[in-house]
Design an enzyme around this catalytic site. Structure first.
Site, short mmCIF file in Angstrom:
data_model
loop_
_atom_site.label_atom_id
_atom_site.label_comp_id
_atom_site.label_asym_id
_atom_site.label_seq_id
_atom_site.Cartn_x
_atom_site.Cartn_y
_atom_site.Cartn_z
N LYS A 278 0.84 -1.20 0.00
CA LYS A 278 0.00 0.00 0.00
C LYS A 278 0.87 1.25 0.00
O LYS A 278 1.97 1.23 0.55
CB LYS A 278 -0.84 0.04 1.29
CG LYS A 278 -2.01 -0.91 1.34
CD LYS A 278 -2.78 -0.70 2.65
CE LYS A 278 -3.86 -1.74 2.84
NZ LYS A 278 -4.95 -1.69 1.86
N ARG A 352 -10.18 -11.43 2.32
CA ARG A 352 -11.07 -12.47 1.78
C ARG A 352 -10.37 -13.82 1.79
O ARG A 352 -11.02 -14.86 1.91
CB ARG A 352 -11.55 -12.07 0.38
CG ARG A 352 -10.49 -12.04 -0.69
CD ARG A 352 -10.94 -11.27 -1.93
NE ARG A 352 -10.90 -9.82 -1.72
CZ ARG A 352 -11.33 -8.92 -2.60
NH1 ARG A 352 -11.83 -9.30 -3.75
NH2 ARG A 352 -11.25 -7.64 -2.34
N1 BES Z 1 -7.99 -3.76 4.66
C1 BES Z 1 -8.19 -3.36 3.33
C2 BES Z 1 -9.50 -2.63 3.11
C3 BES Z 1 -9.65 -1.31 3.83
C4 BES Z 1 -9.32 -0.13 3.19
C5 BES Z 1 -10.18 -1.26 5.10
C6 BES Z 1 -9.47 1.08 3.86
C7 BES Z 1 -10.33 -0.05 5.77
C8 BES Z 1 -9.99 1.11 5.14
C9 BES Z 1 -8.18 -4.59 2.42
O1 BES Z 1 -7.36 -5.63 2.80
C10 BES Z 1 -7.66 -4.15 1.10
O2 BES Z 1 -6.55 -3.74 1.04
N2 BES Z 1 -8.50 -4.23 0.07
C11 BES Z 1 -8.14 -3.84 -1.23
C12 BES Z 1 -8.70 -4.85 -2.19
C13 BES Z 1 -8.23 -4.65 -3.61
C14 BES Z 1 -6.76 -4.97 -3.73
C15 BES Z 1 -9.04 -5.58 -4.50
C16 BES Z 1 -8.74 -2.47 -1.49
O3 BES Z 1 -9.87 -2.21 -1.05
O4 BES Z 1 -8.05 -1.63 -2.08
MG MG Z 2 -5.38 -5.43 2.10
#
Ligand code: BES
Ligand code: MG
Ligand code: ZN
Length: 497
Positions: A278, A352
């Protein structure tokens, strides 16, 4: 913070502050008695300050020794006809936030029958709950002189014998709901260095000490491998921090009801994104990625007092999502406990993947109903904003039940579709399913569809709490950080099942 019940009227109680109410666009005020004792000071203050009585607004008035309490707060309750249990809770939470650090004790009388239809028990519950939620602070790392003075006491005045029991039971419910919410908030607010998978497992284990109705099993990396949880294991492989799979079970002594409800919480103790790392800004709040697990532990911390008459199970696959030479890389294929294979195309869609095994385990354990809580997708926040939980379900009745419970708690949820036609987006060239969809549109939905592949058609609800689990600014019910959203909804569900 303690609550006391008194038969005395407000003018005869010596709290640091007395509380009275004002309604919006309503001249008939409920503070006539106190105002008389104060020789019209309240009425003058309301007029001079142009105090409108908006819900949760607070006017501070000094009494200069004319009555027992040193000051009076006038709390706005909005329009009389709009006042309900949820707005009353909100007004008191805003009050608690407003007077934080300014007073040690307050006294108040409940609203009369002519002022509200909200019954006494409910008033006692939502007023206490509001005060507790609004008083919450996470200040253990602050130096002493940075900490604010806490509200220590609230006295409910003029409670006669007829109402005493109702008031007491309202307070009790509020304290229980708050205890669970506070644990969930604390766990989210603590750093990932403290809230490790091991720390979560210790909390779970400790719950069994106080409650013989609860049992707990904790599985470590070797066990997880043996159990065939290849998906969870894959996410955990990038970190030296030992992963834990936590299983909790509450069973009443004589279960009357055959229901076996599984509460499944996403337990990523820190989400760096893994190799699909990230950006720094998006990582700042990622200690919140175990908020789902925090809901499960919060609920279990009071479940023996709520006493549902059926079995409730809790499952948490706890690990950070970190980067090392051992981390997953895009293209890896994992096998979940239910035999399905998952192609990892983005290591940041890790929630997931861990949930695939937690949900499979819930099915294996014979769950008749499954609810999962997960800070799952940023897309959910794009869709519904920061305040609203997305609800997905394959069972309308079940979904309506939880929506009713959320309404009672004043927590916002919104129905989202498990759109059949979008299932194709999760297709993988090499495995049964891919961990990211081929389109970035509808990301909260495709994530939910991914999870659906692991619930074996059992009645199931998925709550994407990415928005409300953590707030980046102070909100109506507390300071910035973990909110504990979801806990009170589930406690209502257990109470009213
Ligand atoms: N933990 C994150 C989602 C999240 C984002 C929770 C902001 C709380 C605040 C999750 O693991 C994630 O990174 N999801 C990705 C999925 C994508 C790579 C398909 C996302 O939402 O960007
Ligand atoms: Mg994530
Ligand atoms: Zn995550």
């Amino acid at each position: 913070m303690k609550f006391e019940i008194s038969q005395n009227s407000l003018t005869n109680i010596s709290a640091a502050a007395s509380l009275v109410f004002a309604f919006e666009k309503d001249q008939s005020n409920s503070f006539a008695v106190l105002d008389k004792a104060l020789k019209g000071v309240l009425r003058d203050a309301v007029r001079q300050e142009n105090f409108k009585g908006k819900l949760g607004s607070v006017l501070h008035v000094h009494t200069h020794g004319k009555i027992l309490s040193g000051k009076v707060y006038v709390l706005g309750l909005g329009k009389k006809e709009d006042l309900d249990a949820n707005s009353l809770r909100k007004a008191f939470s805003l009050l608690a936030k407003d007077i934080k650090g300014r007073t040690g004790s307050i006294a108040l009388e409940f609203l009369s029958k002519s002022e509200t239809k909200v019954d006494i028990l409910t008033q006692a519950q939502v007023i206490s709950e509001g005060i507790l939620l609004g008083s919450y602070e996470f200040n253990k790392y602050k130096s002493k002189d940075e900490k604010e003075k806490e509200l220590e006491l609230a006295v409910f005045a003029q409670i006669d014998d007829k109402n005493k029991q109702d008031v007491e039971s309202g307070i009790k419910s509020a304290e229980l709901f708050y205890k669970a919410t506070r644990l969930a908030r604390d766990l989210v607010n603590e750093s990932a260095a403290v809230v490790t998978p091991t720390a979560l497992s210790v909390i779970a284990r400790d719950l069994t000490k106080e409650n013989p109705e609860i049992k707990c099993e904790v599985y470590d990396r070797k066990d997880i491998e043996k159990m065939g949880m290849g998906a969870f294991l894959g996410v955990a492989q990038g970190s030296d921090t030992p992963p834990k799979f936590i299983y909790l079970e509450y069973s009443p002594k004589n279960p009357k009801n055959k229901t076996k409800l599984a509460l499944v919480g996403k337990g990523i103790t820190f989400d760096s994104g893994g190799i699909s790392i990230k950006p720094g800004d998006s990582m700042m709040t990622m200690k919140c990625d175990m908020a789902g697990a925090a809901i499960v532990l919060g609920v279990f911390s009071v479940i023996a007092k709520v006493k549902p008459d059926f079995t409730v199970m809790g499952m948490i696959a706890a690990t950070p999502n970190l980067i090392s030479g051992k981390s997953l890389v895009p293209g890896d294929v994992l096998r979940a406990m239910n035999g399905k294979t998952i192609e990892i195309l983005n290591t940041d869609a890790e929630g997931r993947v861990t949930l695939a095994d937690s949900l499979s385990y819930a099915v294996k354990k014979g769950a008749t109903h499954i609810i999962d809580f997960a800070t799952l997708t940023g897309a959910c926040m794009i869709a519904l904003g920061q305040d609203i939980t997305a609800l997905f379900s394959n069972d309308r009745n079940f979904a309506e039940k939880i929506k009713d419970s959320a309404k009672l708690a004043g927590e916002k949820v919104w129905d989202m579709p498990l759109e059949e036609d979008y299932k194709d987006l999760n297709k993988s060239e090499v495995a049964d399913i891919a961990n990211i969809p081929s389109s970035r549109y509808g990301g909260a939905i495709t994530a939910a569809l991914f999870l659906e592949a692991f619930v074996d058609k059992k009645p199931w609800i998925h709550l994407d709490i990415a928005g409300p689990a953590f707030t980046e600014k102070a909100f109506d019910y507390g300071p910035k950080g973990g909110t504990g959203y979801g806990v009170r909804t589930i406690l209502n569900l257990l109470k009213n099942w």
